[in-house]
Design a protein around this motif. Structure first.
Motif, mmCIF file in Angstrom:
data_model
loop_
_atom_site.group_PDB
_atom_site.id
_atom_site.type_symbol
_atom_site.label_atom_id
_atom_site.label_comp_id
_atom_site.label_asym_id
_atom_site.label_seq_id
_atom_site.Cartn_x
_atom_site.Cartn_y
_atom_site.Cartn_z
ATOM 1 N N GLY A 59 0.820 -1.203 0.000
ATOM 2 C CA GLY A 59 0.000 0.000 0.000
ATOM 3 C C GLY A 59 0.856 1.256 0.000
ATOM 4 N N THR A 60 0.227 2.371 0.395
ATOM 5 C CA THR A 60 0.934 3.649 0.440
ATOM 6 C C THR A 60 0.975 4.145 1.872
ATOM 7 N N VAL A 61 1.567 5.310 2.042
ATOM 8 C CA VAL A 61 1.696 5.894 3.365
ATOM 9 C C VAL A 61 0.327 6.252 3.943
ATOM 10 N N ASN A 62 -0.593 6.634 3.111
ATOM 11 C CA ASN A 62 -1.889 7.099 3.582
ATOM 12 C C ASN A 62 -2.898 5.977 3.825
ATOM 13 N N ASP A 63 -2.548 4.743 3.484
ATOM 14 C CA ASP A 63 -3.466 3.631 3.719
ATOM 15 C C ASP A 63 -3.495 3.277 5.202
ATOM 16 N N ALA A 64 -4.665 2.895 5.657
ATOM 17 C CA ALA A 64 -4.797 2.474 7.048
ATOM 18 C C ALA A 64 -4.150 1.105 7.243
#
Length: 177
Positions: A59-64
């Motif tokens: 995922g990315t940094v902003n994913d929970a």
């Protein structure tokens, strides 16, 4: 590293005679050179013993962060089974000595309970200290190694029970020796 070098330099300069330090600059240079060489020998770079485990970012940094579904009974069956096996070892171990007779069924029950207790204990250690998500191949190798060791020990105990004196009689003989 600077604090280590500084303390050894200060010790050497402080232990040198005052007249030699004041009159001979070459003496000071030799002390500093020897101290730097000695401290460089005694200090090393701090390196990890093992390389870091493989990292995988999903995922990315902003994913929970994913949260696994909760289950109140997760692990409680294993814990209850482990406690029951551990608690049953006390009467199974004491019965042959208190009764004064060695029965093959009781001896086989003791061996099986010890084997199950050991296997589940080592299995819990593997589950706790070899995480599947970080080192899946090592986890599988440890699990297969534990299963193989359990089978080998089980066969050895079976051979010892059927072809020799048995575990309880061995304990009695060791106790009386």
């Amino acid at each position: 590293m600077a604090s280590i070098a500084r303390s050894s330099l200060l010790r050497q300069v402080a232990s040198a005679p005052k007249s030699a330090v004041a009159t001979k600059p070459a003496f000071q240079k030799s002390i500093i050179a020897n101290a730097a060489r000695a401290t460089a020998f005694h200090t090393t770079a701090r390196r990890p013993l093992l390389p870091p485990l493989p990292q995988k970012v999903e995922g990315t940094v902003n994913d929970a962060a994913p949260v696994p579904p909760t289950d109140p009974s997760h692990g409680s069956y294993h814990w209850t089974f482990d406690r029951l096996v551990a608690a049953s070892l006390v009467p199974i171990t004491l019965t042959p000595f208190a009764a004064g007779s060695v029965h093959p069924v009781l001896d086989a029950t003791l061996c099986a309970t010890l084997l199950i207790h050991s296997h589940t204990g080592f299995q819990n250690i593997i589950v706790d200290y070899v995480p599947k998500y970080r080192v899946p191949r090592a986890r599988k190798a440890f699990s297969w190694g534990l299963n193989a060791a359990t089978v080998v020990v089980g066969l050895a105990l079976y051979q010892y029970e059927t072809n020799d004196i048995g575990l309880t009689e061995t304990i009695k003989r060791i106790w009386k020796a």
